[in-house]
Design a protein around this motif. Structure first.
Motif: not given
Length: 227
Positions: A126-149
């Motif tokens: 697991w990472p501490d932080r992830v830098v992404i672009d302005k893509s909503g899809a990528n942000a949603a993917g990380l939200e799903n990972m945080n939901l798992l946590l």
């Protein structure tokens, strides 16, 4: 150890051909000529089969043997043409430029991003932080990972940053991949693209010095992955 049983050419010849194709911007016909100049008569179709068969296996070994990566990530996608259509090569590196993982996808959406993050976490932790672009899809993917946590009872979440200048490092890192694939002028099949890109990413990891305890030339490190 990768099994070369039944191959009509010596293991070192096969590995050299695969290495050369994924490391340098050449076409299969260029490589056929290069091999002939070295006394090896092998047609471009056979070279293509070698890359598709052995490059993914070598890439799997590279993932197992790579040095430890950092917990601050940079993630982005680049475009790869397959069967005349643009597909998406998801890629992630740490803040020092070490390759974490990669995945070719026909779609660029929440499901693809979620799959990529799950795969990258599975291979790197697991990472501490992830830098992404302005893509909503990528942000949603990380939200799903945080939901798992959260569902697992963890008291911390992945910090998500959408800051363009922080992602310059991975945009620069794409250039090596694009330089090699440009000469290939697109792929005719998705599976062939996946296999070849796995080899290219592995060659790039070796170039970065990411293989744990592996010495010698870049080709010798590549060959050692085959066992």
């Amino acid at each position: 150890m990768i099994n070369f049983k039944g191959a009509q050419f010596p293991k070192d010849v096969i590995l050299f051909a695969v290495w050369f194709y994924v490391r340098f911007p050449v076409s299969y016909r260029d490589l056929e000529e290069i091999m002939e100049e070295r006394g090896v008569n092998v047609d471009h179709a056979t070279l293509n089969r070698w890359v598709e068969r052995y490059a993914p296996l070598i890439a799997q070994e590279a993932q197992k043997r790579k040095t430890r990566t950092g917990r601050s990530w940079r993630m982005d996608e680049t475009y790869i043409k397959v069967k005349g259509r643009w597909c998406y090569l998801y890629r992630a590196i740490d803040k020092h430029g070490k390759t974490l993982d990669f995945m070719l996808s026909e779609a660029r959406d929440e499901a693809a991003a979620t799959t990529f993050f799950a795969r990258t976490i599975g291979n790197n932790g697991w990472p501490d932080r992830v830098v992404i672009d302005k893509s909503g899809a990528n942000a949603a993917g990380l939200e799903n990972m945080n939901l798992l946590l959260l569902l697992s009872g963890w008291c911390w979440l992945i910090e998500v940053l959408q800051v363009k200048y922080l992602n310059n490092i991975i945009e620069q890192d794409h250039r090596f991949i694009k330089r090699i694939t440009r000469q290939m002028k697109g792929f005719k099949a998705f599976a062939a693209a996946q296999a070849t890109l796995a080899g290219i990413e592995t060659a790039h990891m070796i170039r970065k010095g990411q293989l744990n305890g592996q010495g010698g030339t870049a080709f010798e490190q590549f060959k050692a992955l085959a066992g």
